[in-house]
Write an enzyme that holds these catalytic residues in place. Sequence first.
Site, short mmCIF file in Angstrom:
data_model
loop_
_atom_site.label_atom_id
_atom_site.label_comp_id
_atom_site.label_asym_id
_atom_site.label_seq_id
_atom_site.Cartn_x
_atom_site.Cartn_y
_atom_site.Cartn_z
CG HIS A 1 -17.54 0.80 -15.09
ND1 HIS A 1 -17.00 0.07 -16.14
CD2 HIS A 1 -17.39 2.11 -15.43
CE1 HIS A 1 -16.55 0.90 -17.06
NE2 HIS A 1 -16.78 2.14 -16.67
CG HIS B 1 -19.88 5.46 -17.87
ND1 HIS B 1 -19.60 5.12 -19.18
CD2 HIS B 1 -18.71 5.26 -17.19
CE1 HIS B 1 -18.33 4.75 -19.29
NE2 HIS B 1 -17.77 4.82 -18.09
CD GLU B 2 -18.19 5.81 -13.37
OE1 GLU B 2 -17.71 4.70 -13.02
OE2 GLU B 2 -17.61 6.56 -14.16
#
Length: 451
Positions: free
Chosen positions: A26, A22-23
């Site tokens: 980003h 997920h990170e």
Amino acid sequence: MSAFLWNALSFIVALGILVTVHEFGHFWVARKNGVLVKRFSIGFGKALVRWRDRQGTEFVIAAIPLGGYVQMLDERVDPVLPQYKDLAFNHKTVWQRIAIIAAGPAANFIFAILLLWVMYLIGVPEVKPVVATTQSQSIAALAGVGNDEQIIAINGRSARDIRTANLLLVEQLGRSEIRLTLQQRESLQIQERVLDIRNWQFNPETESVFTSLGLNLLLPQATSTLALVSKDSAAERAGLQVGDTILAINGEAITAWAQIDKLIKDNPERPLDILLARGTQEVRVQATPELTHGADGFSQGLLGIVPAASPWPEDLRYTQRYGIFAAVNEGIGQTWQLTRLSFAMVAKLLTGDVSVKHLSGPISIAQGAGSTASMGLIAFLSFMALISVNLGVINLLPLPILDGGHLMYLVVELIRGKPVSERAQEIGFRFGALVLLMLMGIALLNDISRL
């Protein structure tokens, strides 16, 4: 290794991977759009390991493995020197910021597709959903569902295996009817039955979605042979062993596991005289079930044994395996189905069709991680894909503290032509944090009550 340690380790591995994915979404899109990433952290709290790359980003693995974050250069958070303003997140266009925020959930969906792709390359064991019998006066019986019929579609969508049928049925919660397409196994005749589910009551903690409708699937049956004797249990102390077959209890001949289960539950703290077949010999032992409390709050006996199951009927079992490109299509289709179901469940929570008591927290997720890891690679990958989709869906909810809340503010900025005021954003973040903490608290209390 104890069950607790196994569950905890499996949970840390699964969540660590999913949070990193997920990170990284980003992080990667921020870098591609010229934003300086100050820190990429997996976990919170004290840093256990840290290092920097050539672009100055600090990578951290922290002590509390319950999330992570990407900290970007942003004038709204820290002072930024004039020469670095072009590297700040808040100086990027609205569309660039939308791309950076949306990249986290998108990475979770892409990762789910990848996991499912690997699963279907290896081959996923499946079982056809065949109705053995229906419960008297149940929703299924009143609709005319017969015995020995295979479910082939639910509301017009293919239900080729038990897992898919389960997901499709859960999705119908809150509706008025379910259309089952069934095929008689002998005659191959196809017919449709309409189930009236306006009064459908389903508690996932005590029953399956099938039995709640009155559908008893053709499944392996519990036998009177023991597959497990729990460590330090009353059964182990009495001398019961894996492989023993229970022939009689208190002189009552045993013909089904249901008899054993009832006799144990009905006799807490009362000695049971058990006749066993052990190899070629008959052995007699005396075991006293411990006093425990069931989910309904009533006292009952617990001996600490698990029965072996009869094998699956071979004509129901098959393996779904695809080539490289077909597996991609299957992964996309399964991810879409899980995403649709996850959003549907959120909507049903808001409308009250699904109770908040069914929310699960970190303890339930850890137990799921541990149990699926014990089952093997395919089960663990399937669990990871499900949690990855859920993580993506939850982060898209329009709560200001989540990615979905940030996206909501950016959409408003697109429409208004100027950012939402910092005061309004601050109020929104506090509200979002309160709602999220409440939901997490409810989920944790649910976990504890299940224990």
